[in-house]
Design an enzyme around this catalytic site. Structure first.
Site, short mmCIF file in Angstrom:
data_model
loop_
_atom_site.label_atom_id
_atom_site.label_comp_id
_atom_site.label_asym_id
_atom_site.label_seq_id
_atom_site.Cartn_x
_atom_site.Cartn_y
_atom_site.Cartn_z
N ASP A 93 -2.77 -8.46 8.97
CA ASP A 93 -2.38 -7.19 8.34
C ASP A 93 -3.62 -6.57 7.68
O ASP A 93 -4.32 -7.24 6.92
CB ASP A 93 -1.30 -7.52 7.29
CG ASP A 93 -0.62 -6.30 6.73
OD1 ASP A 93 -0.61 -5.26 7.40
OD2 ASP A 93 -0.05 -6.42 5.62
N HIS A 94 -3.87 -5.31 7.97
CA HIS A 94 -5.00 -4.59 7.35
C HIS A 94 -6.34 -5.30 7.52
O HIS A 94 -7.08 -5.51 6.55
CB HIS A 94 -4.75 -4.32 5.86
CG HIS A 94 -3.62 -3.37 5.63
ND1 HIS A 94 -3.72 -2.01 5.85
CD2 HIS A 94 -2.34 -3.60 5.24
CE1 HIS A 94 -2.55 -1.45 5.60
NE2 HIS A 94 -1.70 -2.38 5.24
N GLY A 190 3.41 -0.96 -2.03
CA GLY A 190 3.73 -1.36 -3.40
C GLY A 190 5.13 -0.96 -3.84
O GLY A 190 5.93 -0.45 -3.04
N SER A 235 8.96 -0.95 2.20
CA SER A 235 9.93 -1.63 1.34
C SER A 235 10.87 -0.60 0.72
O SER A 235 10.47 0.53 0.44
CB SER A 235 9.20 -2.40 0.23
OG SER A 235 8.74 -3.64 0.72
P1 13P Z 1 5.38 -2.55 1.18
O1 13P Z 1 4.46 -2.63 0.00
O2 13P Z 1 6.20 -1.32 1.15
O3 13P Z 1 6.22 -3.77 1.33
O4 13P Z 1 4.46 -2.44 2.50
C1 13P Z 1 3.90 -3.59 3.07
C2 13P Z 1 2.90 -3.28 4.11
O5 13P Z 1 2.77 -2.18 4.60
C3 13P Z 1 2.06 -4.40 4.56
O6 13P Z 1 1.08 -3.97 5.45
O1 G3H Z 2 -0.39 -3.85 2.67
C1 G3H Z 2 -0.61 -4.75 1.88
C2 G3H Z 2 0.28 -5.93 1.87
O2 G3H Z 2 1.39 -5.71 1.04
C3 G3H Z 2 -0.48 -7.16 1.52
O3 G3H Z 2 -0.80 -7.22 0.18
O4 G3H Z 2 -3.25 -7.75 0.22
O5 G3H Z 2 -1.84 -8.22 -1.82
O6 G3H Z 2 -1.57 -9.61 0.24
P1 G3H Z 2 -1.94 -8.26 -0.32
ZN ZN Z 3 0.32 -2.02 5.07
#
Ligand code: 13P
Ligand code: G3H
Ligand code: ZN
Length: 332
Positions: A93-94, A190, A235
């Site tokens: 992710d990211h 968030g 979310s």
């Molecule tokens: P939320 O913070 O809305 O759960 O999004 C999570 C997200 O996009 C993780 O990449």
């Molecule tokens: O998009 C971000 C996700 O919610 C992951 O969050 O980098 O704090 O693990 P994190």
């Molecule tokens: Zn994200």
């Protein structure tokens, strides 16, 4: 070098194609530890849903990349043991740069995101293409991002969101060869997705957020028919968890998420991956706070992590069945 196929994982290609055709979205749930993984797998096996297990850079730092990889391998065996070989993706992710994406590809991930959304357009293209060229050698799929979400995106934070420009998506996907595209249409990361000033309040004083930009989504779909679209920051920030956290001593003012009916509508479109992390954090925190407040003598982590895991499972089942529509599609 560990290839994801040896761990029993799948990439996103087939499951996205089926999700677009079937009018549902695959859940992408973030995990950092065993209890979150167990809850996700229990929920997805019980609802017969494909699933994307998501690992952020922060998760890799917290839990160690080898441990997370082996938790994903464990997830495959756990699903089998629970009675349904659901498709499981292990996704970065990211991804912040080429090196982290490569390290994941070399260590069992079946899908990676390269997040160049904060870069100038041409640099985003160059970085994404570099990752795609490497990933595709190993049949790993790549998610890219165009447009900026408000809030914290890994280490990049933006005060305001900038919607994805539909006129850029064809050029971007053609030049990069990415397999899916994360877009910005008003979601954000968030628990505070909108400021109170951006919302209205209902009769109970609950914040009602502005709607997502479905017109932008429709235009993107028109430009890229059948191309997999991803929604981050999805979310819903369930009010019952916010209330429970505050009832048991927490302080999380101005929490507001994306209403479920909007996600349901998005899931029926080309949006075939919906990212959810914060709701898991809220559910877990709510239950841990409640159990500890009601049982001040308790000091066995299993006694609060167990109920938190049960609540997570319940929440994920609800999302698969009632929001994303992925339930029942594991064996499509
Ligand atoms: P939320 O913070 O809305 O759960 O999004 C999570 C997200 O996009 C993780 O990449
Ligand atoms: O998009 C971000 C996700 O919610 C992951 O969050 O980098 O704090 O693990 P994190
Ligand atoms: Zn994200």
């Amino acid at each position: 070098m560990v290839n994801y196929k040896d761990l029993g994982l799948v990439n996103t290609r087939d499951i996205f194609a089926k999700a677009i055709k079937g009018g549902y979205a695959i859940p992408a749930y973030n995990f950092n530890n065993m209890e979150q993984m167990q809850a996700i797998i229990q929920a997805c096996v019980e609802t017969k849903s494909p699933v994307i297990l998501q690992v952020s850079k922060g998760a890799r730092q917290y839990a160690d990349k080898f441990i997370l990889r082996n938790l994903a391998r464990g997830a495959v065996e756990y699903a089998h043991e629970l009675g349904c070989d659901i498709p499981i993706v292990l996704h970065l992710d990211h991804g912040p740069n080429f090196e982290v994406a490569k390290d994941c590809i070399d260590n069992g991930f079946s899908s990676v995101m390269i997040d160049g959304s904060s870069l100038p357009y041409e640099e985003n293209i160059a970085l994404t293409k570099q990752v795609v060229d490497y990933a595709h050698k190993f049949d790993v799929t790549v998610e890219a991002e165009l447009g900026v979400l408000a809030g914290v995106e890994d280490e990049v934070s933006a005060a305001e969101s900038h919607y994805t420009k539909p006129e850029e998506v064809v050029d971007f996907t053609r030049k990069t060869g990415c397999d899916s595209l994360a877009i910005s249409i008003g979601t954000s990361h968030g628990r505070c997705k909108f400021t109170p000033e951006q919302c209205t309040r209902n009769a109970d004083g609950i914040l009602i957020p502005p709607p997502l930009a479905f017109d932008v989504l429709a235009e993107i779909e028109k430009q890229l028919p059948g191309f997999p679209i991803v929604l981050h920051g999805s979310s819903s920030v369930p009010i019952q968890y916010v209330k429970m956290i505050e009832q048991y001593g927490g302080k999380i003012p101005d929490s507001v998420g994306i209403p479920e009916e909007q996600l349901r509508k998005a899931a029926k479109s080309a949006v075939c991956k919906i990212n959810i992390d914060s709701d898991g954090r809220l559910a877990m925190t709510a239950i841990v706070r409640k159990v500890l407040a009601e049982n001040p003598g308790e000091f066995d982590p299993r006694k609060y992590l167990g109920p938190a895991r049960d609540e997570l499972k319940k929440m994920y089942m609800h999302k698969n069945i009632d929001v994303l529509g992925s339930a029942g599609h594991a064996l499509d």
